[in-house]
Design a protein around this motif. Structure first.
Motif, PDB file in Angstrom:
ATOM      1  N   SER A  84       0.840  -1.205   0.000  1.00 57.27           N
ATOM      2  CA  SER A  84       0.000   0.000   0.000  1.00 57.27           C
ATOM      3  C   SER A  84       0.867   1.244   0.000  1.00 57.27           C
ATOM      4  O   SER A  84       0.572   2.223  -0.699  1.00 57.27           O
ATOM      5  CB  SER A  84      -0.926   0.021   1.222  1.00 57.27           C
ATOM      6  OG  SER A  84      -1.793  -1.085   1.199  1.00 57.27           O
ATOM      7  N   ASP A 135      -6.340  -1.489  -4.376  1.00 56.68           N
ATOM      8  CA  ASP A 135      -5.724  -2.058  -3.176  1.00 56.68           C
ATOM      9  C   ASP A 135      -6.696  -3.038  -2.527  1.00 56.68           C
ATOM     10  O   ASP A 135      -7.687  -2.636  -1.927  1.00 56.68           O
ATOM     11  CB  ASP A 135      -5.344  -0.926  -2.214  1.00 56.68           C
ATOM     12  CG  ASP A 135      -4.401  -1.401  -1.111  1.00 56.68           C
ATOM     13  OD1 ASP A 135      -4.200  -2.625  -0.967  1.00 56.68           O
ATOM     14  OD2 ASP A 135      -3.858  -0.540  -0.390  1.00 56.68           O
ATOM     15  N   GLU A 136      -6.430  -4.311  -2.666  1.00 58.90           N
ATOM     16  CA  GLU A 136      -7.276  -5.392  -2.153  1.00 58.90           C
ATOM     17  C   GLU A 136      -8.757  -5.215  -2.523  1.00 58.90           C
ATOM     18  O   GLU A 136      -9.622  -5.212  -1.655  1.00 58.90           O
ATOM     19  CB  GLU A 136      -7.103  -5.529  -0.637  1.00 58.90           C
ATOM     20  CG  GLU A 136      -5.675  -5.905  -0.265  1.00 58.90           C
ATOM     21  CD  GLU A 136      -5.506  -6.269   1.204  1.00 58.90           C
ATOM     22  OE1 GLU A 136      -6.387  -6.976   1.727  1.00 58.90           O
ATOM     23  OE2 GLU A 136      -4.520  -5.849   1.812  1.00 58.90           O
TER      24      GLU A 136
HETATM   25 MG   LIG Z   1      -2.019  -2.751   2.448  1.00 60.77          MG
END
Ligand SMILES: [Mg+2]
Ligand SMILES: Nc1ncnc2c1ncn2[C@@H]1O[C@H](COP(=O)(O)OP(=O)(O)OP(=O)(O)O)[C@@H](O)[C@H]1O
Length: 501
Positions: free
Chosen positions: A46, A165-166
């Motif tokens: 991240s 992100d995810e």
């Molecule tokens: Mg992360």
């Protein structure tokens, strides 16, 4: 001369106090590829993408976009250079429509007639095959639909690179399929996608290139055809990871938790029993009452009817702290909302809910700080929580490490029942293995475990008995080796297909 990559990050370093989150990281992102970024919790995925999106300035290294070195000072800057990012916690404006959210903040957006806004957004959605009603209000959307709006918002601003992100952590399997169809369509049109995920099967399915980070460094680059789930997992954590664990043989004892006719919120007459030494796995598509079930047991939502009984004692209508004291440990599904106080230190979070115990405070409410800190140090060590010190705030932990902190705290209480909701959401494969073995250990110690999970793999890996939750009711009970299609039918509410148990 060949065209340069869309983005090159060269030797990027990013430090936070006491941690090197990115250590001399180099990565190339090419037009028209899905580039997966994988790695352990806290590996720096991240952070690297937040540097690229202009949220953090790097401490070293350089960034090139289309062959030119640039400095990206803010997300606005990043968007102007064609780089967009969708966060896990969406930032949409609820009472507004889809079209208003997509266009909001864009120059001249106030001047657009709603019909024109709807038309433009419908056109954009159409171009990439996104199913969405531009005039729907955001507050009525499912999580998957909200995510589509976030992606459309970035596309409307003309980005060529989309960082996710995810994105699938919160999606149901059909929503994930829909997202992947959209991503393939984007790739065909030449867009680049950075896909951060812990779900290695998905990475192998969708990625063209895979970069692996470990402790802030790039430790490998590969392609799906050249690797496997096991190989990727080993690259990530630096040791082989088992994907199945041995379930301990435990004698299943007396009933510990009895739920009878629970009603309220989405619960519409839910009956369930969990015995000592037994793990009962609640399978189901999210949104069928999972959250209400957990909240009801913990006294966090009022019930309209029914009984919750622990060891023969009625818990209905007593306070959450009394429920905890009666012997229920709780891993909530939303760690940021219910599990931690993000702006408090790790040591404060480590004792949360137990600060009034005689172990940790004197009569009159004086906290025994030294003991509380000793507890935190031990929890960090036993659960391998990566943090600079117990004084840092929970906010600075990576997602996976936040989850481990909650687990550590809750399992410390020697509960009668462990209520675990989505306990491994956002965790890396190594951490999942660890959490699973901790949960199995609870069973081996004779505790009752109620596991609520949207991951069928997890349900199968841990449960002694599987039940399906659909529209607030238990629609079936299954042996731990029942075929997935059968359990799947129960998850969709097909009561006739289920066996009693
Ligand atoms: Mg992360
Ligand atoms: N704002 C911040 N302040 C201080 N430290 C931070 C901050 N953000 C991240 N870190 C630290 O930087 C490291 C990398 O974190 P990052 O969030 O990038 O990991 P990640 O790979 O995304 O992990 P996860 O899979 O758990 O999301 C971690 O040690 C984390 O604690």
């Amino acid at each position: 001369m060949s065209t340069p990559p869309l983005v090159v990050m060269r030797g990027v370093t990013k430090r936070f106090p006491g941690v090197v989150a990115n250590d001399d990281v180099s990565i190339e992102l090419r037009a028209g590829e899905v580039h997966a970024l994988v790695g352990e919790n806290g590996a720096g995925k991240s952070t690297l993408m937040r540097v690229l999106y202009g949220i953090y300035p790097p401490d070293g290294g350089s960034i090139e976009v289309r062959g030119r070195e640039v400095r990206i000072h803010s997300p606005r800057d990043a968007i102007a250079r064609g780089i967009g990012m969708v966060h896990q916690h969406f930032v949409l404006v609820d009472p507004f429509t889809v079209a208003e959210n997509v266009i909001l903040g864009q120059e001249g957006s106030q001047l657009l007639h709603p019909d024109e806004a709807n038309r433009r957004v419908a056109e954009l959605a159409d171009m990439y095959g996104f199913q969405i009603d531009p005039s729907a209000r955001v507050e009525q959307l499912s999580v998957g639909e909200e995510q589509r709006v976030e992606i459309l918002k970035a596309l409307y601003r003309g980005v060529d690179l989309l960082i996710l992100d995810e994105p699938t952590a919160v999606l149901t399997p059909p929503e994930t399929s829909a997202l992947f169809a959209n991503l393939r369509r984007l790739r065909e049109t030449g867009k680049t996608i950075v896909f951060i995920s812990h779900k290695l099967d998905e990475v192998l399915e969708i990625a063209d290139h895979i970069t692996v980070l470990r402790r802030g460094k790039v430790v490998g680059a590969t392609k799906p055809a050249e690797t496997s789930k096991a190989k990727l997992a080993e690259m990530m954590v630096g040791r082989p990871v088992l994907f199945r664990l041995e379930k301990p043989k435990t004698k299943i004892g007396e009933a510990v938790l009895q739920l009878e006719g629970l009603r309220g919120g989405r619960l519409r007459g839910l009956d369930l029993e969990v015995r000592a030494g037994e793990i009962v796995g609640v399978a189901g598509v999210e949104g069928n009452g999972q959250r209400d079930l957990a909240d009801a047991i913990m006294g966090l939502r009022p019930l309209e009817g029914g009984h919750i009984v622990l060891d023969g004692r009625e818990l209905t209508s007593i306070s959450t702290s009394e429920i905890r004291n009666a012997g229920i440990a709780f891993i909530p599904e939303d760690r940021q909302d219910q599990g931690l106080v993000l702006d408090m230190s790790l040591w404060e979070n480590g004792v949360l809910g137990r600060q009034d115990d005689e172990d940790f405070s004197r009569r009159g409410g004086i906290l025994l700080i030294k003991r509380i800190k000793q507890l935190a140090v031990r929890l960090l060590q036993e659960f391998d929580i990566r943090a600079r010190s117990i004084e840092t705030s929970a906010r600075t932990l990576s997602g996976g490490n936040q989850q481990k902190l909650i687990l550590a705290r809750e399992l410390e209480t020697d509960p009668r029942l462990l209520l675990a909701a989505q306990p491994t959401r956002g965790l890396d494969v190594g951490a999942i293995e660890f959490v699973w073995s901790e949960i199995l250990e609870q069973k081996a110690a004779g505790r009752a475990v109620l596991l609520i999970s949207a991951e069928l793999d997890e349900i199968y890996a841990l449960s002694d008995r599987i039940v399906t939750l659909y529209e607030g009711r238990i629609t079936g009970a299954y042996a731990p080796d029942a075929p997935a299609e059968e359990v799947g039918r129960g998850m969709l509410g097909d009561v006739a297909a289920t066996k009693a148990g």
